[in-house]
Each structure stands twice: as C-alpha cells, then as structure tokens.
Scaffold this active site. Structure first.
Site, short mmCIF file in Angstrom:
data_model
loop_
_atom_site.label_atom_id
_atom_site.label_comp_id
_atom_site.label_asym_id
_atom_site.label_seq_id
_atom_site.Cartn_x
_atom_site.Cartn_y
_atom_site.Cartn_z
N HIS A 99 0.86 -1.20 0.00
CA HIS A 99 0.00 0.00 0.00
C HIS A 99 0.89 1.25 0.00
O HIS A 99 1.90 1.30 0.69
CB HIS A 99 -0.92 -0.01 1.23
CG HIS A 99 -2.02 1.00 1.11
ND1 HIS A 99 -1.80 2.35 1.33
CD2 HIS A 99 -3.31 0.88 0.74
CE1 HIS A 99 -2.94 3.01 1.11
NE2 HIS A 99 -3.87 2.14 0.74
N GLU A 175 -3.67 1.50 -7.62
CA GLU A 175 -4.11 2.64 -6.81
C GLU A 175 -3.13 3.78 -7.03
O GLU A 175 -2.10 3.86 -6.34
CB GLU A 175 -4.06 2.29 -5.33
CG GLU A 175 -4.88 1.10 -4.91
CD GLU A 175 -5.22 1.21 -3.43
OE1 GLU A 175 -6.39 1.37 -3.12
OE2 GLU A 175 -4.31 1.16 -2.58
C1 PEP Z 1 -6.84 3.08 -0.09
O1 PEP Z 1 -6.25 3.61 0.83
O2 PEP Z 1 -6.51 1.94 -0.46
C2 PEP Z 1 -7.91 3.82 -0.76
C3 PEP Z 1 -8.32 3.39 -1.91
O3 PEP Z 1 -8.40 4.92 -0.10
P1 PEP Z 1 -9.58 5.89 -0.59
O4 PEP Z 1 -10.69 5.06 -1.12
O5 PEP Z 1 -9.97 6.65 0.65
O6 PEP Z 1 -9.00 6.79 -1.64
#
Ligand code: PEP
Length: 261
Positions: A99, A175
C-alpha cells in the site's frame, strides 16, 4: 462470462477497536445480505487487533478477512512486526501488501514487498498487491516504468511455478497515489490503458494464473459503475467510503446492477 466483483474495504486506522466492532455489529445482517444476495466477494481489512474478533464474527459467512500488512520475515528479532504464519493460524484470507501509505511512511521497498508476497503464498494467504505511481511520476509520463518495477518481483515469483497457488486468485490493486483520499480519479481512458497494460504484462509472464485486478483511489458510488465496466477490472479497493456502510452498500449494489447509485 459475467464478472464476479470483489470489494475490499481497507479501514486503515480510521477506526479504533470499539468502532470497528460497533460498525460490524450494526451492519452485520446487511453485510451478509450483500454478500449473499448480490454474490459479491466482500473482504474486510481491519487493523491487526480486530482481525481475530472479525474472523470469529464472520466465520459462518462468505465475508473474508484481510490483514493490512505483514512482516517480510518469517520469524525472529523483529519487534513490533506481525508474522504471516500467525495470520494464517487465525484464518486470515488475504493480505494487503505494497500500500502506498506503507511504501511512503515506512520506506517499504519493492524487494520487501516481494518477500511478503512470497511468504503470503507460502502460508496459503491470498496476496492483494497494491501498485500505483506518484503524481510526479504520472506527470512525467513514468507510469508504466514505475508499475513494472513494482510488479516485477511478484511476477517472477508466480512465473517460477515454485509456489503452490492451486488456482487461488492473485489480486493486483492499481491505486494511483494521487487518487488515494483526494477525491480525484483517473479518467476512464487512462484506466482502460493501465488495466490493459497490467493484464498483458502479468498474463504474458504467467498465463494460467488466476490474476484479478482491482481499482483503488477515491472510489464512491458515482464513479464505481463506469470504472467497473472497464475490461479487466474485477472490483475495488475502498478506503474512506468503506467507513460509511450506506456508501459502501451503494457501491456494491450499483456496480453489480450496473446502474448509478
Ligand atoms: C486506499 O487507501 O486503499 C484507498 C483506496 O483509499 P480511498 O478510497 O480513501 O481513496
């Protein structure tokens, strides 16, 4: 073939112990209903302390529990770390690794993440490998170079064929750092090209593995339907919106029904 969607809630450190238990107790029936009625794969990722009570609470349901991190060592003098074997003993289904908040605040490297990936597979835990570029890398056009660096260690491990994976899914969650917690999401065309590229890279290396791809970063009910229709997207990794059950429920229902929430 119809997609079966996966929804992972990453509660990060948004809640303390009592708040997690309260949230789950209040919404237990509706969560179970979501996972049954809509055949959604729901995976909850609390902090380490809430893992055991949640495994117990959900033991007779289809809802699975995920750890937010793990040690990259098997055992030894590593104060404050949590070993993968313990997670497996407790019945944890999956482990988030890589992450961006851990890469950034704990200076985690791609090599450490690959070791965690390896250990999770050894102990029968499904890895959810998070990858994503920074805003700077995005602006300078370095997206695919960064993603390839982040993927190469885990891909080598899978492609070596040395791990007993037995058809278990291997999740890659794209992400982009600049989308996490910001309310900004990439355009659909950006996402289409990134997911097609990831799919191509991993399947070239290991065509028979059960790769699954998630999108994470400011997912909410108004963007989830369109993103879920992108080819190769199998679901979402959800942070902030997962702290509000109604929002989460809307994301699940609208994604599965294919109409805006
Ligand atoms: C995350 O931290 O994996 C994430 C997707 O956060 P958010 O949905 O708040 O952007």
């Amino acid at each position: 073939m119809e997609k079966r969607y996966t929804f992972v809630i990453n509660w990060k450190m948004f809640f303390d112990f009592n708040e997690v238990i309260d949230f789950v107790s209040k919404n237990l029936d509706r969560m179970i209903e979501l996972s049954n009625l809509f055949d959604a794969e729901i995976i909850l990722s609390p902090s380490f302390l809430e893992i055991y009570p949640l495994v117990k609470i959900f033991s007779k349901t289809k809802i699975k529990i995920c750890a937010q991190n793990c040690s990259d060592h098997i055992k030894g003098p590593f104060t404050g770390q949590v070993c993968v074997k313990s997670l497996s003993t407790l019945g944890v289904y999956s482990g988030l690794i890589g992450h961006s908040e851990i890469r950034r605040y704990k200076s985690e490297t791609n090599e450490m993440i690959a070791r965690k990936f390896d250990l999770l597979l050894d102990f029968g835990i499904t890895p959810i490998l998070c990858i994503g570029e920074s805003e700077k890398d995005n602006k300078s056009g370095d997206v695919f170079r960064v993603l390839e660096d982040q993927l190469s260690g885990p891909i080598k491990i899978v492609a070596s064929g040395e791990k007993k994976i037995n058809g278990r899914p291997i999740y890659v969650a794209y992400e982009p750092e600049w989308s996490i917690g910001t309310g900004v999401t990439p355009s659909l065309s950006q996402l289409e090209s990134v997911f097609a590229w990831i799919n191509n890279l991993v399947r070239r290396a290991s065509p028979n593995s059960n790769w699954k791809f998630l999108y994470g970063g400011s997912v909410n009910p108004s963007v989830s339907v369109e993103i879920s229709k992108i080819r190769f997207v199998n679901g979402f990794l959800i942070g902030r919106a997962g702290t509000n059950f109604e929002e989460f429920e809307k994301i699940v229902k609208s994604t599965i029904l294919g109409v805006d929430g």
